[in-house]
Scaffold this motif. Structure first.
Motif, PDB file in Angstrom:
ATOM      1  N   UNK A  70      18.223 -12.939   0.095  1.00  0.00           N
ATOM      2  CA  UNK A  70      19.017 -11.935   0.793  1.00  0.00           C
ATOM      3  C   UNK A  70      19.149 -12.345   2.250  1.00  0.00           C
ATOM      4  N   UNK A  71      20.329 -12.214   2.800  1.00  0.00           N
ATOM      5  CA  UNK A  71      20.478 -12.366   4.252  1.00  0.00           C
ATOM      6  C   UNK A  71      19.873 -11.136   4.913  1.00  0.00           C
ATOM      7  N   UNK A  72      19.055 -11.365   5.949  1.00  0.00           N
ATOM      8  CA  UNK A  72      18.334 -10.247   6.549  1.00  0.00           C
ATOM      9  C   UNK A  72      18.341 -10.356   8.066  1.00  0.00           C
ATOM     10  N   UNK A  73      18.061  -9.239   8.715  1.00  0.00           N
ATOM     11  CA  UNK A  73      17.802  -9.173  10.145  1.00  0.00           C
ATOM     12  C   UNK A  73      16.332  -8.815  10.329  1.00  0.00           C
ATOM     13  N   UNK A  74      15.766  -9.008  11.526  1.00  0.00           N
ATOM     14  CA  UNK A  74      14.335  -8.709  11.712  1.00  0.00           C
ATOM     15  C   UNK A  74      13.945  -7.282  11.335  1.00  0.00           C
ATOM     16  N   UNK A  75      14.884  -6.336  11.437  1.00  0.00           N
ATOM     17  CA  UNK A  75      14.574  -4.934  11.155  1.00  0.00           C
ATOM     18  C   UNK A  75      15.050  -4.487   9.773  1.00  0.00           C
ATOM     19  N   UNK A  76      15.460  -5.433   8.942  1.00  0.00           N
ATOM     20  CA  UNK A  76      15.912  -5.060   7.594  1.00  0.00           C
ATOM     21  C   UNK A  76      14.778  -4.406   6.814  1.00  0.00           C
ATOM     22  N   UNK A  77      15.132  -3.477   5.938  1.00  0.00           N
ATOM     23  CA  UNK A  77      14.147  -2.751   5.136  1.00  0.00           C
ATOM     24  C   UNK A  77      13.413  -3.694   4.199  1.00  0.00           C
ATOM     25  N   UNK A  78      12.101  -3.543   4.136  1.00  0.00           N
ATOM     26  CA  UNK A  78      11.289  -4.284   3.181  1.00  0.00           C
ATOM     27  C   UNK A  78      11.793  -3.983   1.766  1.00  0.00           C
ATOM     28  N   UNK A  88       0.860  -1.184   0.000  1.00  0.00           N
ATOM     29  CA  UNK A  88       0.000   0.000   0.000  1.00  0.00           C
ATOM     30  C   UNK A  88       0.899   1.238   0.000  1.00  0.00           C
ATOM     31  N   UNK A  89       0.805   2.023  -1.056  1.00  0.00           N
ATOM     32  CA  UNK A  89       1.653   3.201  -1.200  1.00  0.00           C
ATOM     33  C   UNK A  89       2.601   3.101  -2.372  1.00  0.00           C
ATOM     34  N   UNK A  90       2.636   1.933  -3.026  1.00  0.00           N
ATOM     35  CA  UNK A  90       3.536   1.745  -4.166  1.00  0.00           C
ATOM     36  C   UNK A  90       2.798   1.457  -5.468  1.00  0.00           C
ATOM     37  N   UNK A 111       3.048   7.987   2.438  1.00  0.00           N
ATOM     38  CA  UNK A 111       2.699   6.999   3.454  1.00  0.00           C
ATOM     39  C   UNK A 111       2.747   5.602   2.853  1.00  0.00           C
ATOM     40  N   UNK A 112       3.405   4.680   3.552  1.00  0.00           N
ATOM     41  CA  UNK A 112       3.501   3.285   3.130  1.00  0.00           C
ATOM     42  C   UNK A 112       2.907   2.394   4.220  1.00  0.00           C
ATOM     43  N   UNK A 113       2.209   1.339   3.807  1.00  0.00           N
ATOM     44  CA  UNK A 113       1.589   0.424   4.767  1.00  0.00           C
ATOM     45  C   UNK A 113       1.919  -1.006   4.387  1.00  0.00           C
ATOM     46  N   UNK A 114       2.474  -1.763   5.341  1.00  0.00           N
ATOM     47  CA  UNK A 114       2.832  -3.157   5.072  1.00  0.00           C
ATOM     48  C   UNK A 114       3.113  -3.853   6.396  1.00  0.00           C
ATOM     49  N   UNK A 115       2.641  -5.066   6.525  1.00  0.00           N
ATOM     50  CA  UNK A 115       2.918  -5.907   7.698  1.00  0.00           C
ATOM     51  C   UNK A 115       2.641  -5.189   9.029  1.00  0.00           C
ATOM     52  N   UNK A 116       1.607  -4.367   9.073  1.00  0.00           N
ATOM     53  CA  UNK A 116       1.258  -3.651  10.296  1.00  0.00           C
ATOM     54  C   UNK A 116       2.041  -2.378  10.524  1.00  0.00           C
ATOM     55  N   UNK A 117       3.022  -2.083   9.677  1.00  0.00           N
ATOM     56  CA  UNK A 117       3.821  -0.862   9.804  1.00  0.00           C
ATOM     57  C   UNK A 117       3.216   0.243   8.933  1.00  0.00           C
ATOM     58  N   UNK A 118       3.354   1.498   9.369  1.00  0.00           N
ATOM     59  CA  UNK A 118       2.832   2.632   8.597  1.00  0.00           C
ATOM     60  C   UNK A 118       3.839   3.782   8.570  1.00  0.00           C
ATOM     61  N   UNK A 119       5.056   3.534   8.099  1.00  0.00           N
ATOM     62  CA  UNK A 119       6.039   4.627   8.044  1.00  0.00           C
ATOM     63  C   UNK A 119       5.735   5.578   6.892  1.00  0.00           C
ATOM     64  N   UNK A 120       6.344   6.747   6.951  1.00  0.00           N
ATOM     65  CA  UNK A 120       6.249   7.721   5.871  1.00  0.00           C
ATOM     66  C   UNK A 120       7.648   7.979   5.313  1.00  0.00           C
ATOM     67  N   UNK A 121       7.725   8.065   3.993  1.00  0.00           N
ATOM     68  CA  UNK A 121       8.971   8.442   3.323  1.00  0.00           C
ATOM     69  C   UNK A 121       8.941   9.947   3.098  1.00  0.00           C
ATOM     70  N   UNK A 122       9.965  10.642   3.601  1.00  0.00           N
ATOM     71  CA  UNK A 122      10.057  12.095   3.489  1.00  0.00           C
ATOM     72  C   UNK A 122      11.182  12.450   2.517  1.00  0.00           C
ATOM     73  N   UNK A 123      10.884  13.344   1.597  1.00  0.00           N
ATOM     74  CA  UNK A 123      11.898  13.863   0.675  1.00  0.00           C
ATOM     75  C   UNK A 123      12.305  15.250   1.154  1.00  0.00           C
TER      76      UNK A 123
END
Length: 248
Positions: free
Chosen positions: A78-86, A14-16, A231-243
């Motif tokens: 990809x090798x990832x950590x729990x907080x890796x960027x979607x 959601x947002x892409x 605004x982006x929505x995925x997996x319960x997260x709702x961060x915003x990308x700011x330019x």
């Protein structure tokens, strides 16, 4: 790459969807594009699949009962950590950055390198640099990226003033990394450092869920301004990308 004649559904975040539709419209073998929901886009394909497979703004394709064509099948694990960027979020951030081949691009919170890889897919000729203070993330990123990366604090980057064209990063926002209390000092310090290293026409794309704190820090800093947000929505997260750019 084989050819295909089919109606397909592409699954994104959601947002892409609007960015995905824009790229689909530029593909010669794709037509009859329509958005089904905030996270799905349908299209018809009649011809080679090369461009569609290379597009990184969706996770999977489904259609005609065939096995879904997934992100991992297209781009490898990809090798990832729990907080890796979607991965799709990383692709959105890179598009907002408007990177050109001659640009020097930095991710100062590169983690396991997801954004770096998205920059390389979008602008392979750009000079791409990742730094992070976490040696564990740097170690994984080096394996994903295929070369050594620098360990550094985002508040003290190892670059000359005015030497970076684009900064694209996922800021710590306290869900899995950092905390709101730590961000009170971190965000203003990072903005000051971005102001120092960015070229005069430079641009930064910052992702966070600690939105009010970033807004307040930008307002106090005054040498950078928010010109766009998504605004982006995925997996319960709702961060915003700011330019962010410099005020005229």
């Amino acid at each position: 790459m084989p050819c295909c004649t089919d109606r397909l559904v592409l699954h994104t975040i959601d947002g892409a969807a609007d960015l995905l539709i824009e790229e689909l419209r530029a593909m010669s073998s794709v037509h009859s594009i329509r958005q089904l929901s905030a996270e799905t886009v349908e299209c018809a394909v009649d011809g080679p699949l090369d461009e569609l497979v290379a597009c990184a703004l969706y996770f999977t394709i489904t259609g005609s009962g065939k096995a879904p064509l997934s992100w991992m099948r297209r781009f490898g694990p990809l090798e990832r950590l729990p907080w890796s960027t979607n991965p799709v979020v990383a692709e959105v951030l890179v598009r907002l950055a408007k990177i050109r081949p001659e640009h020097r691009v930095v991710d100062p919170f590169c983690g396991t390198g997801t954004i770096l890889l998205a920059v390389r897919r979008r602008a392979p000729a750009a000079q791409i640099i990742g730094t992070d203070h976490d040696p564990r993330g740097i170690e994984i990123a080096a394996r994903n990226w295929g070369q050594e990366l620098a360990q550094a604090e985002a508040e003290a980057l190892p670059f000359k003033g005015g030497s970076v064209d684009r900064v694209v990063t996922n800021l710590p926002f306290g869900k899995q990394v950092g905390s709101h209390a730590l961000n009170r000092a971190l965000y203003p310090a990072v903005l000051s450092e971005l102001d120092r290293v960015l070229t005069p026409p430079g641009r930064a794309v910052l992702l966070t869920e600690d939105k009010r704190l970033l807004h307040d820090a930008v307002q106090r800093h005054r040498r950078l301004k928010i010109v766009r947000q998504r605004l982006l929505k995925y997996n319960g997260a709702t961060p915003t990308a700011y330019v962010l750019t410099r005020p005229r």
